[in-house]
Structures are given as structure tokens and as C-alpha cells.
Design an enzyme around this catalytic site. Structure first.
Site, PDB file in Angstrom:
ATOM      1  N   LYS A 170      -1.914  -4.553  10.513  1.00  0.00           N
ATOM      2  CA  LYS A 170      -2.421  -5.494   9.532  1.00  0.00           C
ATOM      3  C   LYS A 170      -1.567  -5.480   8.281  1.00  0.00           C
ATOM      4  O   LYS A 170      -1.051  -4.449   7.883  1.00  0.00           O
ATOM      5  CB  LYS A 170      -3.849  -5.096   9.141  1.00  0.00           C
ATOM      6  N   TYR A 204       3.591  -6.115  17.632  1.00  0.00           N
ATOM      7  CA  TYR A 204       2.505  -6.061  16.663  1.00  0.00           C
ATOM      8  C   TYR A 204       2.585  -4.778  15.860  1.00  0.00           C
ATOM      9  O   TYR A 204       2.539  -3.690  16.420  1.00  0.00           O
ATOM     10  CB  TYR A 204       1.152  -6.148  17.379  1.00  0.00           C
ATOM     11  N   ASP A 215       0.884  -1.167   0.000  1.00  0.00           N
ATOM     12  CA  ASP A 215       0.000   0.000   0.000  1.00  0.00           C
ATOM     13  C   ASP A 215       0.917   1.210   0.000  1.00  0.00           C
ATOM     14  O   ASP A 215       1.664   1.418   0.949  1.00  0.00           O
ATOM     15  CB  ASP A 215      -0.855  -0.059   1.279  1.00  0.00           C
TER      16      ASP A 215
END
Ligand code: 13P
Ligand code: 13P
Ligand code: MG
Ligand code: MG
Length: 369
Positions: free
Chosen positions: A232, A229, A13
């Protein structure tokens, strides 16, 4: 020895128009020009597409997986597209180019990558799945159904090449480990792991009788940055079909009954994975719901014949309607679980700051004697 072909799908992206909804034509054109120049020298063939705000470079070549030239080419395409995205002030320009400079291969640098190398069969159907607003664990349930559930895949019962079952490489994305489990013998152990989308993610599937590669998912990035983390990683997957592998229709069948996946708005909500055509891969409602598209190709000496836009079929209309009904139902929960993801899976969270602010205001509750 017969010559091997590699199919590499590398995605990133690098900017959306507007917000996180769609990678515009301008960016796809830049990638197209760069890949076109590399045909013959590096690539056999390529196809550039997008799913939401993610650009997918589907490439074939003879250089094997993790090849520096192929990964460098994809990195350069994304860098050039980022320049245009910055000029146009697109949203999140360069979002997935985490590293300053290219170093060997794109793994761990931001882009997602699924690649497999094999000897092309006399007829080689492959399906490339591209997703937006979810993460690689979205493939756990469908890959189980495709390669381990005879109620989904009739070929597991009727095709003698498949009756020996399939092996699954499963990544533990938190403790950075991998285990291989074989279905049907170990299907309960397999389900015990992959049903936990917080911790486990299928990376590869092989046919057990000859270890022939059957499927691969772009899940290394999460693995490499395990422990921390980082959000996504809208995934891609490649699945080989027919002649001793599940049929195209068996590979698409799990998506006729949408399942809930992590992602959606701010990467922080459960939502239904909606199967859509390339044209409908533009998530707008609450930045979703999460989308998956399926492009079918036939390889011809590495040339990509197609694509056939496989979810562009009235037979998936009811799946889309069902996904929207599921979206209505779960959206009504707002910031409450189970719409909201558990703490460890949130991409955006103010909870640690709120806890800091409230620290002095928590009082011990007396225990009953
Ligand atoms: P194959 O044996 O050619 O894979 O055929 C299976 C099939 O397409 C049934 O739908
Ligand atoms: P992407 O991961 O597709 O960039 O979406 C991020 C987001 O916050 C959507 O609401
Ligand atoms: Mg984005
Ligand atoms: Mg995205």
C-alpha cells in the site's frame, strides 16, 4: 505570460510511534527545519503535517512538477527524519525510502507525490487530502462523485464553466498504461474501469473546456512498479475549488457517506474510509480504520494561507459513527473475504508458502462420469 505556481505534496512513512500508528513530533520537527532553510531559495512556502505514520510535506514554489531541487529537498528531509527515527528505534524506520540514494526525482523511490502547476486565480482555494492505511484507488469513488456526479456536485448543472464536464487520466497499475476518459460522455466506460480498485486508479482530473488541472493523486509509485505488487502507498491528493471548479462543500460531500477501501491492518483488508481532523488522524483500532484528513488553504502568490482543518466539523460526526459501524460489521468476518482482500491485493500473505507445504497433500478429485 502569467507566472505559474506549483503545489507539491510529497509524503513518506519513515517510522511510527508506536507500531504503525503515528509519526511523532520529533520527525515533523526535523522536516520543518529542513524546509524552513529552503524558503526563498527553493520554496515559497510549506506546511508539514502527518496522517497516522505518514509525514506530508506540502510545498509551494515556481519550479514546476518533478523538479530535482524540490524532490531532492523532500528526500533530504525524509533521510534526516529517518536518522532520528533510527536513533529512537521507531517502528519501520525508513520504511518508505526504498532507494539507497536520491536520483533526480522521488518517483519510484518510495515516497508518494502529488503535484500540480497552474496560474494562481484571483482567489485560489485548494484542498490537500492526506490518508493513512489505504492506497491511491481510495480516491476513485470520491473523485468520480466530485467531478462527474451532479447528485453530488450541483455545480456540474449550475455553473457554466463546468457544464462541459471533466477529463480523467486513469492508470492501469498492472499493465502500466494510461487512458483519458471524459465525463459525462464516457462516464459508463470510466466507471467500468475505476470501479475495479485492483487494476485502475485515477491520476489526474482536468476541466474539459480549457484543460485546466483540477485534481491530482499520488499514484505513480504503483504505476512505476507495475506488475509486482509492493504494498500500500498511503495516498495524498490535491483538489482545486470554487470559481469554475467544484465548491469546497461539493469536494467534501462524498466523504459524508464513507466507502470501503483497501488497506487497514497489514494492508490486507477492506475497511471504511473515516474522515477525521488532523488531531484524530491516529489510527489505532486494528491499525485503523483507514483515515482521511482534508486541509483547506487559500494561495496568496504561492503563500499557503491556512490550513482550515475541514473535517473538524460536527457535520462529519455521523460519517465517523457510520464508519465505525461499518468497521464493526466487516471486522466480524475476520480472515474471511470480503473483509480480507483478494489474493492479488494482499500486502502480507502466507498463502504461497502454505501452498508449497501442502503441494504433495492435494489429491485429484475424480470427475463424475
Ligand atoms: P463559486 O461560483 O464562487 O465557486 O461559488 C459556488 C459556491 O460556493 C456555492 O456553494
Ligand atoms: P502503513 O502502511 O501505514 O505503514 O501500515 C502498515 C501496516 O501493516 C498496518 O497494519
Ligand atoms: Mg508504517
Ligand atoms: Mg501509513
Amino acid at each position: 505570460m502569467e507566472e505559474k505556481i506549483t503545489i507539491s505534496v510529497i509524503k513518506a512513512d519513515v517510522g511510527g510511534l508506536c507500531g504503525h500508528t503515528e509519526a511523532p513530533e520529533e520527525l515533523l520537527d526535523v522536516c520543518d527545519c529542513i524546509l524552513e532553510e529552503a524558503v526563498d531559495e527553493i520554496l515559497i512556502d510549506y506546511y508539514v503535517t502527518r496522517c497516522g505514520d505518514d509525514i506530508n510535506l506540502i510545498m509551494t514554489h515556481k519550479l514546476g512538477v518533478d523538479n530535482e531541487k524540490v524532490h531532492g529537498l523532500a528526500w533530504r528531509a525524509f533521510e534526516e527524519a529517518t536518522k532520528v527515527a533510527k536513533e529512537l528505534k521507531l517502528y519501520g524506520a525508513g520504511q518508505d525510502l526504498l532507494a539507497e540514494a536520491f536520483s533526480g526525482n522521488v518517483r519510484g523511490m518510495g515516497p508518494g507525490c502529488a503535484e500540480m502547476e497552474f496560474v494562481e486565480r484571483p482567489s485560489e482555494p485548494v484542498i490537500v487530502f492526506c490518508c493513512d492505511k489505504t492506497d491511491p484507488s481510495a480516491f476513485n469513488l470520491p473523485l468520480y462523485k466530485i467531478f462527474a456526479d451532479p447528485f453530488n456536485t450541483a455545480g456540474l448543472v449550475y455553473d457554466k464553466s463546468m457544464i462541459g464536464g471533466f477529463k480523467f487520466d486513469v492508470l492501469d497499475i498492472i499493465d502500466n498504461k494510461q487512458v483519458t476518459l471524459k465525463a459525462p460522455e464516457e462516464s459508463y466506460q470510466l466507471l467500468a474501469l475505476i470501479g475495479n480498485l485492483e487494476k485502475y486508479c485515477i491520476k489526474r482530473v482536468y476541466r474539459a473546456k480549457d484543460n485546466e488541472i483540477a485534481a491530482v493523486v499520488s499514484s505513480e509509485k504503483l504505476n512505476l512498479i507495475a506488475g509486482k505488487y509492493i504494498g500500500k502507498d498511503d495516498p495524498v491528493a490535491i483538489v482545486r475549488a470554487q470559481s469554475g471548479m467544484p465548491a469546497v462543500g461539493e469536494i467534501l460531500e462524498p466523504f459524508a457517506n464513507p466507502h470501503l477501501v483497501p488497506g487497514w491492518m497489514r494492508g490486507s483488508h477492506w475497511g471504511p474510509l473515516m474522515p477525521v481532523s488532523e488531531d484524530d488522524a491516529r489510527p489505532t483500532r486494528f491499525d485503523g480504520p483507514p483515515r482521511i484528513m482534508a486541509l483547506g488553504f487559500q494561495l496568496s502568490n504561492g503563500r499557503l494561507i491556512g490550513p482550515n482543518d475541514l473535517f473538524d466539523d460536527v457535520a462529519f460526526k455521523r460519517a465517523r459513527e457510520k464508519a465505525l459501524k461499518m468497521a464493526d460489521m466487516i471486522r466480524s468476518m475476520g480472515p474471511f473475504q470480503p473483509h480480507r482482500l483478494p489474493e492479488t491485493m494482499l500486502e502480507y500473505t502466507t498463502v504461497p508458502e502454505i501452498m508449497k507445504e501442502l503441494k504433495g497433500r492435494f489429491v485429484e478429485v475424480e470427475k463424475k462420469k
